[in-house]
Every structure is written in C-alpha cells, then in structure tokens.
Scaffold this motif. Structure first.
Motif, short mmCIF file in Angstrom:
data_model
loop_
_atom_site.label_atom_id
_atom_site.label_comp_id
_atom_site.label_asym_id
_atom_site.label_seq_id
_atom_site.Cartn_x
_atom_site.Cartn_y
_atom_site.Cartn_z
N SER A 45 1.96 -0.31 7.62
CA SER A 45 1.56 -1.51 6.91
C SER A 45 2.30 -2.55 7.59
O SER A 45 1.75 -3.76 7.56
N GLU A 87 -3.49 -2.84 1.68
CA GLU A 87 -3.32 -1.73 0.64
C GLU A 87 -3.35 -2.44 -0.72
O GLU A 87 -2.57 -3.34 -1.07
N ASP A 164 -6.37 -1.32 5.75
CA ASP A 164 -5.19 -0.32 5.45
C ASP A 164 -5.47 0.46 4.17
O ASP A 164 -5.53 0.08 2.89
MG LIG Z 1 1.26 1.54 4.03
#
Ligand SMILES: [Mg+2]
Ligand SMILES: Nc1ncnc2c1ncn2[C@@H]1O[C@H](COP(=O)(O)OP(=O)(O)O)[C@@H](O)[C@H]1O
Length: 239
Positions: A45, A87, A164
């Motif tokens: 990420s 995310e 993500d």
């Molecule tokens: Mg991540």
C-alpha cells in the motif's frame, strides 16, 4: 516487451524518518495486469501511495506515461490518467450511488453521451449498482461499496488503475464479479496494477507479478512462473 506505462525506478519511500520501501523498481507494461503480492506489512500500500502522489519518494523516479510524477500532486496524477482505489472505501456515503458515479467523473469534460456510456459500462460490470442507483452509498454492503469505489474510478476511464485489495471483505460471489470486472477492464485496454491477498487468483489473471517482502522486491516475472516460485512461498512463510 510492450511499452512501459508506469516505471518505478530505485525508489525509497517511508513515513517521516521511518523508511519502508527501499530501492524498489517495478514496471507496468501498457495493457497488462501486473500483480503485486506479499504479506501484510510488506509495503504494497505504501508503494501505491507513492505512485499516486500521497507520499513523496526520498530517492528514485516514478515515470508515468512518459512523465516523471515523483513529485507531482495527487490531483495532477489523477488528471494524467492514473487512478488509485485505496484500501477501505472513500465514498460520499450520504450521496446516492448515481451521485457517486457522477462525482467520479467530476472535473472531466465528458459529453453527456460519453458520461452515459460510462455509466452503462459500470452497470454492465456491476449490475447491483444499477439496481441500487438511488440508494445512499453509505447504505450499501461493504462489498457493494467496494464495487462502487472501483466504478467511481472507472468513470474517468483511467490509463492505469491501481487496485489495493479489491476483494477484501467480499463474499465469494462478489469476488468473482470483481475479478471478472478486472478482466473486462483489461480487455478494453485499461492497464492494471493489482494488490491482492487472494494471491492464487491474482496470479491467474495477471500477466506479470512482483513479490514484495520487507519493503523490497524479492522476485518478479511472468505470473505463471511466480505462482510456482520459491520466492512466493518464502514471502508468505517469513514472519
Ligand atoms: Mg496494504
Ligand atoms: N501511515 C503510516 N505511518 C507509519 N508507518 C506506516 C503507515 N502505514 C503503514 N506503515 C508501515 O509501513 C509498513 C508497510 O505497510 P503497508 O504499506 O501498509 O503494507 P502492505 O500494504 O503490504 O500490508 C508497515 O511496517 C506499516 O506499519
């Protein structure tokens, strides 16, 4: 090898003085699906945040579509055609599903017909978003919100879409829909950088893959080879 759409070159990235990513290089060819895998905390990420301009690398270059975007602002990177579905979901929860799609296209100069065409495309890929078009985004299930987040990014018809963990928290049926959507996007020419915890499935649909461990790339190559590699096992065994 096809032209590179994105190239990350010997980049260091961290948070303040805490280094996370070290000397990382990665290339995403135009038209490909590239999977980025590795355990929780590997730095996946963080890398996407650097590519989308949320973090600035302290070293190295990030080149997108022929331009160095290493120090560009997030909105400029979006305008250049690079979209990041992070995310967790960033939706306008008190707006309807339709409104969220419209906001996804905000600032683009789409004609009415093109806008309608994109909405139609989204509805084909995610029929539930058509069914719930007048519902508030905040009232959707987690999986449906994830779809809406992807759909919102699609409204800009990105050159590169970075996803993500798109399957996180989704039921198996919705996971299938998300993977089908990724394939369909690829089919229509969108290049995709996919971070995914369902590693086997990600490698099935990806052309190439990178394996990350502790902020570094420990292996990369054709997805089918990476799927059988020792490096992949190592990356998921190591504590
Ligand atoms: Mg991540
Ligand atoms: N906002 C933050 N501030 C400081 N450290 C962070 C932050 N976000 C992530 N980290 C650290 O960076 C490392 C990589 O995290 P992350 O990029 O989220 O990994 P992944 O996405 O592969 O699970 C971890 O050690 C994590 O604790």
């Amino acid at each position: 090898m096809a032209d590179k759409l994105l190239s990350v070159e010997t980049v260091d990235v961290g948070y303040g003085h805490v280094g996370v990513i070290e000397n990382l290089s990665l290339a995403v060819p135009k038209g490909a699906v590239v999977a980025l895998v590795g355990r929780n905390g590997a730095g996946k990420s963080t890398l996407l945040r650097a590519v989308s301009g949320l973090l600035t690398p302290s070293k190295g270059r990030i080149v997108f579509d022929g331009r160095d975007i290493g120090r560009a602002k997030p909105h400029a990177i979006v305008d250049a055609g690079l979209l990041h579905v992070a995310e967790g979901r960033r939706l306008f929860r008190s707006q309807t599903v339709d409104d969220n799609l419209e906001l996804g296209a905000y600032g683009t100069s789409l004609s009415k017909a093109d806008f309608a065409g994109r909405v139609e495309r989204v509805h084909e890929l995610f029929p539930i978003l058509k069914e719930k078009r007048h519902d508030l985004a905040g009232a959707l299930s987690g999986g449906q919100q994830q779809m809406l987040a992807i759909a919102q990014a699609m409204m800009r018809d990105p050159k590169l879409l970075m996803l993500d963990e798109p399957s996180l928290g989704l039921s198996p049926l919705l996971v299938d829909q998300v993977f089908a959507a990724i394939l369909s996007l690829r089919g229509s020419g969108t290049t995709i950088l996919l971070v995914e915890q369902l590693v086997e499935r990600a490698l099935e649909i990806a052309d190439a893959a990178y394996v990350m461990q502790n902020g570094r790339v420990i292996a990369n190559g054709p997805a089918a080879e990476i799927a059988k590699s020792e490096a992949l096992k190592t990356a998921y065994m190591a504590v």
